[in-house]
Design a protein around this motif. Structure first.
Motif, PDB file in Angstrom:
ATOM      1  N   GLY A   4       1.210  -3.715   5.763  1.00 31.72           N
ATOM      2  CA  GLY A   4       0.851  -2.321   5.517  1.00 31.72           C
ATOM      3  C   GLY A   4      -0.600  -2.056   5.908  1.00 31.72           C
ATOM      4  O   GLY A   4      -0.914  -1.019   6.495  1.00 31.72           O
ATOM      5  N   ASP A  38      -0.797  -1.701   9.600  1.00 34.80           N
ATOM      6  CA  ASP A  38      -0.283  -0.436  10.126  1.00 34.80           C
ATOM      7  C   ASP A  38      -1.123   0.756   9.694  1.00 34.80           C
ATOM      8  O   ASP A  38      -1.283   1.713  10.452  1.00 34.80           O
ATOM      9  CB  ASP A  38       1.168  -0.211   9.665  1.00 34.80           C
ATOM     10  CG  ASP A  38       2.137  -1.120  10.396  1.00 34.80           C
ATOM     11  OD1 ASP A  38       1.693  -1.829  11.308  1.00 34.80           O
ATOM     12  OD2 ASP A  38       3.324  -1.119  10.033  1.00 34.80           O
ATOM     13  N   ASN A  39      -1.614   0.724   8.447  1.00 34.30           N
ATOM     14  CA  ASN A  39      -2.321   1.898   7.949  1.00 34.30           C
ATOM     15  C   ASN A  39      -3.151   1.593   6.696  1.00 34.30           C
ATOM     16  O   ASN A  39      -2.683   1.795   5.571  1.00 34.30           O
ATOM     17  CB  ASN A  39      -1.306   2.991   7.628  1.00 34.30           C
ATOM     18  CG  ASN A  39      -1.908   4.338   7.845  1.00 34.30           C
ATOM     19  OD1 ASN A  39      -3.037   4.573   7.429  1.00 34.30           O
ATOM     20  ND2 ASN A  39      -1.195   5.205   8.513  1.00 34.30           N
ATOM     21  N   ARG A  49      -5.596   3.134   5.320  1.00 32.09           N
ATOM     22  CA  ARG A  49      -5.905   4.287   4.463  1.00 32.09           C
ATOM     23  C   ARG A  49      -4.751   4.548   3.499  1.00 32.09           C
ATOM     24  O   ARG A  49      -4.942   4.795   2.312  1.00 32.09           O
ATOM     25  CB  ARG A  49      -6.154   5.505   5.358  1.00 32.09           C
ATOM     26  CG  ARG A  49      -6.643   6.707   4.601  1.00 32.09           C
ATOM     27  CD  ARG A  49      -6.934   7.842   5.563  1.00 32.09           C
ATOM     28  NE  ARG A  49      -7.048   9.098   4.859  1.00 32.09           N
ATOM     29  CZ  ARG A  49      -6.810  10.270   5.426  1.00 32.09           C
ATOM     30  NH1 ARG A  49      -6.456  10.337   6.696  1.00 32.09           N
ATOM     31  NH2 ARG A  49      -6.940  11.370   4.739  1.00 32.09           N
ATOM     32  N   ARG A  50      -3.526   4.472   4.038  1.00 31.94           N
ATOM     33  CA  ARG A  50      -2.366   4.751   3.196  1.00 31.94           C
ATOM     34  C   ARG A  50      -2.187   3.677   2.126  1.00 31.94           C
ATOM     35  O   ARG A  50      -1.856   3.958   0.983  1.00 31.94           O
ATOM     36  CB  ARG A  50      -1.109   4.842   4.068  1.00 31.94           C
ATOM     37  CG  ARG A  50       0.144   5.192   3.280  1.00 31.94           C
ATOM     38  CD  ARG A  50      -0.049   6.555   2.638  1.00 31.94           C
ATOM     39  NE  ARG A  50       0.970   6.931   1.694  1.00 31.94           N
ATOM     40  CZ  ARG A  50       1.965   7.766   1.961  1.00 31.94           C
ATOM     41  NH1 ARG A  50       2.082   8.286   3.138  1.00 31.94           N
ATOM     42  NH2 ARG A  50       2.823   8.102   1.035  1.00 31.94           N
ATOM     43  N   ILE A  51      -2.405   2.422   2.525  1.00 32.65           N
ATOM     44  CA  ILE A  51      -2.170   1.329   1.568  1.00 32.65           C
ATOM     45  C   ILE A  51      -3.151   1.429   0.413  1.00 32.65           C
ATOM     46  O   ILE A  51      -2.823   1.132  -0.729  1.00 32.65           O
ATOM     47  CB  ILE A  51      -2.232  -0.053   2.278  1.00 32.65           C
ATOM     48  CG1 ILE A  51      -1.473  -1.101   1.464  1.00 32.65           C
ATOM     49  CG2 ILE A  51      -3.627  -0.552   2.504  1.00 32.65           C
ATOM     50  CD1 ILE A  51      -0.152  -1.432   1.959  1.00 32.65           C
ATOM     51  N   SER A  52      -4.354   1.893   0.698  1.00 37.36           N
ATOM     52  CA  SER A  52      -5.349   2.081  -0.358  1.00 37.36           C
ATOM     53  C   SER A  52      -4.900   3.201  -1.304  1.00 37.36           C
ATOM     54  O   SER A  52      -5.007   3.076  -2.528  1.00 37.36           O
ATOM     55  CB  SER A  52      -6.686   2.413   0.293  1.00 37.36           C
ATOM     56  OG  SER A  52      -7.648   2.597  -0.672  1.00 37.36           O
ATOM     57  N   ALA A  53      -4.364   4.283  -0.730  1.00 34.42           N
ATOM     58  CA  ALA A  53      -3.903   5.407  -1.553  1.00 34.42           C
ATOM     59  C   ALA A  53      -2.689   5.034  -2.404  1.00 34.42           C
ATOM     60  O   ALA A  53      -2.353   5.742  -3.346  1.00 34.42           O
ATOM     61  CB  ALA A  53      -3.562   6.597  -0.667  1.00 34.42           C
ATOM     62  N   LEU A  54      -2.033   3.917  -2.062  1.00 39.29           N
ATOM     63  CA  LEU A  54      -0.872   3.480  -2.849  1.00 39.29           C
ATOM     64  C   LEU A  54      -1.271   2.532  -3.978  1.00 39.29           C
ATOM     65  O   LEU A  54      -0.420   2.043  -4.709  1.00 39.29           O
ATOM     66  CB  LEU A  54       0.152   2.794  -1.933  1.00 39.29           C
ATOM     67  CG  LEU A  54       0.908   3.725  -0.990  1.00 39.29           C
ATOM     68  CD1 LEU A  54       1.715   2.929   0.024  1.00 39.29           C
ATOM     69  CD2 LEU A  54       1.829   4.666  -1.766  1.00 39.29           C
ATOM     70  N   GLY A  55      -2.555   2.232  -4.097  1.00 40.77           N
ATOM     71  CA  GLY A  55      -3.024   1.420  -5.227  1.00 40.77           C
ATOM     72  C   GLY A  55      -3.485   0.023  -4.859  1.00 40.77           C
ATOM     73  O   GLY A  55      -3.836  -0.763  -5.731  1.00 40.77           O
ATOM     74  N   TYR A  56      -3.483  -0.320  -3.577  1.00 46.09           N
ATOM     75  CA  TYR A  56      -3.869  -1.678  -3.169  1.00 46.09           C
ATOM     76  C   TYR A  56      -5.371  -1.748  -2.903  1.00 46.09           C
ATOM     77  O   TYR A  56      -5.956  -0.792  -2.390  1.00 46.09           O
ATOM     78  CB  TYR A  56      -3.129  -2.084  -1.897  1.00 46.09           C
ATOM     79  CG  TYR A  56      -1.651  -2.286  -2.100  1.00 46.09           C
ATOM     80  CD1 TYR A  56      -1.131  -3.547  -2.398  1.00 46.09           C
ATOM     81  CD2 TYR A  56      -0.760  -1.219  -1.999  1.00 46.09           C
ATOM     82  CE1 TYR A  56       0.224  -3.724  -2.580  1.00 46.09           C
ATOM     83  CE2 TYR A  56       0.597  -1.394  -2.184  1.00 46.09           C
ATOM     84  CZ  TYR A  56       1.082  -2.647  -2.475  1.00 46.09           C
ATOM     85  OH  TYR A  56       2.422  -2.831  -2.663  1.00 46.09           O
TER      86      TYR A  56
END
Lengths: 248, 339
Positions: free
Chosen positions: B203, B206-207, B209-216
């Motif tokens: 993740g 691939d992205n 920024r998105r993985i951070s916004a999901l809590g990682y």
């Protein structure tokens, strides 16, 4: 009463550009709140400030009573803030189920686990249920790179729902959808559980107004109007922004 | 197919190949030539394949191309050579092989974590540059601190422990240990990428920024990935040091660092097995360059091979074999419109 979201005099500058200025907004728990405005009004910047993509240059962000102003984006997801993006940000090299699995585990402990977690089976069942909920069960094991634009928007929503959000922030969920795909999205938004607080940026009033309890209109980085949906279309300022000077 | 079934099938196939190849060599060639192939080509391909695996793991699943992996392997090799009993000259000494190897692997994990922490905010060309700077810096450090590392000459006489009464460097013993280690690490990587950690790592690729916004926590994830790659490189470093009966600055210099990148790219960065394919191609050319062309022109030869493979198939020999397979089966290119 603890509100889902409280913004106090929030502002953000990018050099000389004041993208968001002195925005104060309160969203009570369970409310469906739409944010409207023309391009460049600062809606997405406001979303990014709430979600921690970058910090505000002034003001405070409080979610569920906790000061989030300087907290990283990852922390906000863990307290129950889920979001989607204006342009789909997905893991295109992975399958739909893998995307949902990543989203499910993000807000939980054990996300750094080097062995399959004890809840692995449950995670897969939850991801499958989510795929059905966003009408992607038939594409569950396909790579995201092979999905259509509309299916990607559906997956975006599924990923935002995966962390069981208390506050869901959707940035133009209908962007790029064909007229045929919009009713499906509308239905999915209507089907959201009532306890989820929803903040929605949307250009399409046909999508935003039927599901909103309150509407905020922004222009040039500021809030210009806040009204209920039934009164917003009659508001002269809104008409002026959307239809031009002659309609004001 | 479940993960356990995939690993079982891959493990069985891998074990089969690793057992059948020496057997075929013994059947096809005189014993001394078969042992030459096993000891000088296959064993070397496996060792450098393991180090290249650490690079491929980071590149394939994290999107991080690190040029510090040979340095990390070198740190493991130097810690082993400096601490083990019998190495010449004695730098620290006094430890048996099990303890020295354990310390070497620990050092490689710590070095991997340090590289990850230093390079945590960089990507693409900047990540390449910072890891290259670390690799060259470590090489210069080793080269210039003669009291610690014995300069150009390095540390010798690292022979490895005896295994069931046989010398570690016996071609068959070494091959068995190197192939077992390579297979375990390869399966370990395939296992790891299906764990919560591994999926999130993909993740991040691939992205982020998105993985951070999901809590990682992207920073922590990246550093741990470099630590794991450090362990893999460390295993290769320990084996390489025993294989070469010691270690010297030349084995971790700029040339070795570039060679490792060539192996990974020639094999293909799309799948971990590419590391071993690339290292085998490299070992064959390195060994037979003298017969094919001229020993002193090895770099020209491998450079030409590198250019040809990259031009024909940007995803390396693996991609080339996939294309050939599709061509032979008469299947269209994925994504191509139906005829």
């Amino acid at each position: 009463m603890v509100h889902a979201l409280e913004l106090t005099d929030i502002g953000r500058r990018f050099g000389a550009l004041h993208a968001v200025r002195n925005v104060s907004l309160t969203v009570p728990s369970g409310q469906r709140h739409a944010i409207l405005g023309p391009n460049g009004a600062g809606k997405t910047t406001l979303f990014n400030l709430v979600c921690g993509d970058f910090p505000p240059t002034s003001g405070r962000v409080v979610a569920f009573g906790e000061d989030m102003t300087r907290r990283p984006a990852s922390h906000r997801a863990r307290i129950g803030i889920g979001r989607t993006y204006q342009t789909s940000l997905l893991f295109t090299g992975l399958t739909v189920i893998d995307n949902l699995l990543i989203a499910i585990r993000g807000a939980r402990k054990g996300r750094l686990s080097l062995v399959p977690s004890a809840s692995n089976g449950q995670d897969i069942r939850d991801a499958t249920v989510l795929a059905e909920r966003v009408r992607l069960a038939h594409r569950a094991h396909h790579e995201v790179a092979t999905l259509s634009h509309g299916q990607r928007r559906q997956l975006e929503l599924g990923m935002a729902l995966a962390c069981k959000p208390r506050l869901l922030m959707l940035d133009e969920p209908a962007a790029g959808l064909s007229p045929a795909e919009r009713p499906e999205l509308n239905q999915m938004l209507k089907d959201l559980p009532g306890e989820i607080t929803l903040v929605l940026i949307e250009h399409d009033m046909d999508v935003a107004l039927p599901i909103s309890d309150m509407v905020t209109v922004m222009k040039d980085g500021e809030i210009v109007v806040q009204e209920t949906p039934d009164r917003i279309t009659d508001n002269p300022i809104v008409n002026k922004i959307y239809l031009g000077q002659g309609h004001g | 197919m479940t993960l356990a079934r995939t690993l079982l099938l891959t493990g069985t196939a891998g074990l089969g190949i690793l057992c059948l190849v020496p057997l075929a060599l013994f059947l096809a060639l005189p014993e001394n030539q078969a042992l030459f192939w096993i000891g000088n080509i296959l064993a070397r391909a496996l060792i450098y394949g393991i180090i290249a695996l650490s690079l491929t793991f980071l590149a394939t699943y994290g999107g991080f191309v690190s040029l510090a992996q040979m340095m990390v392997a070198g740190i493991a090799g130097y810690v082993l050579a400096m601490t083990v009993q019998g190495a010449v000259p004695v730098i620290i000494g006094g430890f048996g092989y099990p303890m020295a190897i354990l310390m070497a692997l620990l050092a490689s994990v710590l070095a991997g974590l340090a590289v990850g922490a230093i390079a945590v905010r960089t990507n693409d060309i900047y990540l390449l540059m910072i890891t290259l700077a670390l690799a060259v810096g470590f090489y210069r450090f080793v080269e210039s601190n003669i009291d610690l590392f014995n300069g150009y000459e390095g540390i010798r006489n690292v022979l490895g422990p005896d295994i069931l009464g046989r010398r570690f460097r016996d071609p068959m013993v070494f091959y068995t240990i190197a192939s077992g280690t390579a297979l375990l690490l390869y399966l370990g990587v395939l296992f790891l990428v299906r764990t919560p950690f591994g999926l999130a790592l993909q993740g991040i690729r691939d992205n982020p920024r998105r993985i951070s916004a999901l809590g990682y926590n992207v920073v922590l994830h990246r550093i741990v990935a470099f630590g794991i790659a450090g362990f893999i490189a460390g295993c290769g470093g320990v084996l390489a040091t025993i294989y070469n009966i010691g270690i010297s600055p030349g084995s971790i210099g700029l040339g070795a660092t570039i060679n490792l990148l060539i192996m990974s790219v020639v094999g293909g960065l799309g799948h971990p097995v590419g590391a071993f394919v690339g290292s085998l191609i490299f070992a064959i050319f390195d060994t037979f360059a003298a017969s094919l062309y001229d020993r002193d022109r090895f770099n020209s030869l491998i450079g030409a091979v590198f250019l040809v493979i990259v031009l024909i198939s940007p995803d390396g020999a693996l991609g080339l074999s996939r294309r050939l397979g599709r061509l032979l089966r008469g299947k269209p290119k994925p994504g191509a419109p139906p005829a």
